[in-house]
Scaffold this motif. Sequence first.
Motif, PDB file in Angstrom:
ATOM      1  N   UNK A 229       0.768  -1.345   0.098  1.00  0.00           N
ATOM      2  CA  UNK A 229      -0.030  -0.174  -0.049  1.00  0.00           C
ATOM      3  C   UNK A 229       0.945   1.315   0.205  1.00  0.00           C
ATOM      4  N   UNK A 230       1.832   1.215   0.772  1.00  0.00           N
ATOM      5  CA  UNK A 230       2.924   2.360   0.797  1.00  0.00           C
ATOM      6  C   UNK A 230       3.420   2.575  -0.561  1.00  0.00           C
ATOM      7  N   UNK A 231       3.944   1.489  -1.224  1.00  0.00           N
ATOM      8  CA  UNK A 231       4.582   1.505  -2.599  1.00  0.00           C
ATOM      9  C   UNK A 231       3.283   2.087  -3.665  1.00  0.00           C
ATOM     10  N   UNK A 232       2.254   1.578  -3.566  1.00  0.00           N
ATOM     11  CA  UNK A 232       1.211   2.265  -4.296  1.00  0.00           C
ATOM     12  C   UNK A 232       0.977   3.457  -4.116  1.00  0.00           C
ATOM     13  N   UNK A 233       0.885   4.047  -3.109  1.00  0.00           N
ATOM     14  CA  UNK A 233       0.771   5.665  -2.808  1.00  0.00           C
ATOM     15  C   UNK A 233       2.144   6.292  -3.673  1.00  0.00           C
ATOM     16  N   UNK A 234       3.260   5.755  -3.677  1.00  0.00           N
ATOM     17  CA  UNK A 234       4.253   6.506  -4.140  1.00  0.00           C
ATOM     18  C   UNK A 234       4.197   6.416  -5.613  1.00  0.00           C
ATOM     19  N   UNK A 235       3.678   5.173  -6.259  1.00  0.00           N
ATOM     20  CA  UNK A 235       3.237   5.235  -7.560  1.00  0.00           C
ATOM     21  C   UNK A 235       2.462   6.130  -8.091  1.00  0.00           C
ATOM     22  N   UNK A 236       1.183   6.119  -7.385  1.00  0.00           N
ATOM     23  CA  UNK A 236       0.096   7.004  -7.796  1.00  0.00           C
ATOM     24  C   UNK A 236       0.956   8.721  -7.771  1.00  0.00           C
ATOM     25  N   UNK A 237       1.429   8.767  -6.755  1.00  0.00           N
ATOM     26  CA  UNK A 237       2.194  10.106  -6.620  1.00  0.00           C
ATOM     27  C   UNK A 237       3.192  10.427  -7.584  1.00  0.00           C
ATOM     28  N   UNK A 238       3.997   9.503  -8.042  1.00  0.00           N
ATOM     29  CA  UNK A 238       4.712   9.926  -9.130  1.00  0.00           C
ATOM     30  C   UNK A 238       3.997  10.115 -10.346  1.00  0.00           C
ATOM     31  N   UNK A 239       3.028   9.416 -10.766  1.00  0.00           N
ATOM     32  CA  UNK A 239       2.393   9.657 -12.152  1.00  0.00           C
ATOM     33  C   UNK A 239       1.588  10.897 -11.920  1.00  0.00           C
ATOM     34  N   UNK A 240       1.115  11.348 -10.854  1.00  0.00           N
ATOM     35  CA  UNK A 240       0.481  12.691 -10.915  1.00  0.00           C
ATOM     36  C   UNK A 240       1.320  13.792 -10.502  1.00  0.00           C
ATOM     37  N   UNK A 241       2.585  13.795 -10.501  1.00  0.00           N
ATOM     38  CA  UNK A 241       3.773  14.520 -10.479  1.00  0.00           C
ATOM     39  C   UNK A 241       4.517  14.821  -9.095  1.00  0.00           C
ATOM     40  N   UNK A 242       4.475  13.784  -8.263  1.00  0.00           N
ATOM     41  CA  UNK A 242       5.158  13.701  -7.179  1.00  0.00           C
ATOM     42  C   UNK A 242       4.495  14.122  -5.844  1.00  0.00           C
ATOM     43  N   UNK A 243       3.584  15.173  -6.063  1.00  0.00           N
ATOM     44  CA  UNK A 243       2.826  15.678  -5.074  1.00  0.00           C
ATOM     45  C   UNK A 243       1.371  15.538  -5.429  1.00  0.00           C
ATOM     46  N   UNK A 244       0.486  14.645  -4.712  1.00  0.00           N
ATOM     47  CA  UNK A 244      -0.726  14.329  -5.221  1.00  0.00           C
ATOM     48  C   UNK A 244      -1.638  15.532  -4.819  1.00  0.00           C
TER      49      UNK A 244
END
Length: 379
Positions: A229-244
């Motif tokens: 789940x932590x890795x999933x959050x980082x993945x989503x943050x990266x594709x949205x520009x690092x700052x969700x």
Amino acid sequence: MESEDAVSGLIDRFYEAALHPELWRETLEACARVFGAEGALMLPGPDAPLELACSPFLDAAIADGLGRGWLAHNPRVLRGIPAMRDPARVLTEQHIFSPRELDHLPFNAEYVNAHGLRHFAGCYLVPAGGRSLMLSLERAPRSGAFTPAEVEAMERVVPHLQRAGRLALRIAEARAGSTLEAFDLLRCAGLLLDGAGAVLRMNGRAAALMGAGLTVLQGALIAQHGPSNAALGRLIGSVLGGAVGPRRGSLGPVCRPVAVPRPVAPGALPAAPLLVHAAPLPGAAGDLFQQARAVLLIVDPAEAHPPAEGLLRELYGLTAAEGRLARMLGDGRDLGEAAVALGVAVSTARTQLKAVFAKTGTRRQAQLAVLLAGLGRGP
């Protein structure tokens, strides 16, 4: 204000921009000119997963407002939404600020006035409370406040602009929906995320996987396994520009796919984990009405085989030639063999491979092969 013909032409431009989102900036510039303003902008409400756009005159002011946080707590929006009980109303600074606040409220004194602006006239383009999209016309002190006659003239135009806004939203939703339909045709589980990382929609294949280690909780995709789940959050943050967040900066580097373990029934053998990939939604960056900003793809490695070229083009924006090359490399061919099979020079294949690396966030053929092996789930 300019002539009635100019106002009619502006309405036509709003409808044209609804069909062709790349025209919004020049449409806003025309809007400012027609209504005697220095600039115009479209800004979302505090809960709207939409993008902000402005005419070129306001670029510096908007960049400053985003960079220093002025627009994150914009009192014009926070006061204006409750004040606009009539969605067809046009609001000015005189409706929500006292004369003293225009000079001394920090938002006005340190931000608006510092950029040579003072007066505005705003209306709804899409009325929806905190999820609204608003149009604001900006004037410098020398241009004077909007007069009652100007406000009345603008209010006659508002219903037309709002119809164009609703049309733009429907078209953007249809475009996003077509992406999910494409994933269905490719037998892929796909989810669309808004700019805040919340799940907007998913196709039937994705819905069928919910509960197998993944679930949607309060709008967010959650992995039941803590580290995943932590890795999933980082993945989503990266594709949205690092700052969700709904108003983010440029896209950051693409993270590796996340492996999500599935629950194991007593006495059963563990199944292979699901792989979750993420990518920006193609074309979303240029459409401020597009709520969907990224796509998640869930892959079952047990069913994987080399991915279809169409999927590679859809997910990573590869050209047809780049997709064919990537698929051959995923089949285990080296660059020279792929070049011969494709009938191109090795130097051409090498140039295409560099583009594939850049678009997929990989750096070496081995990394690309691993990515394609996990992604492969063609028709």
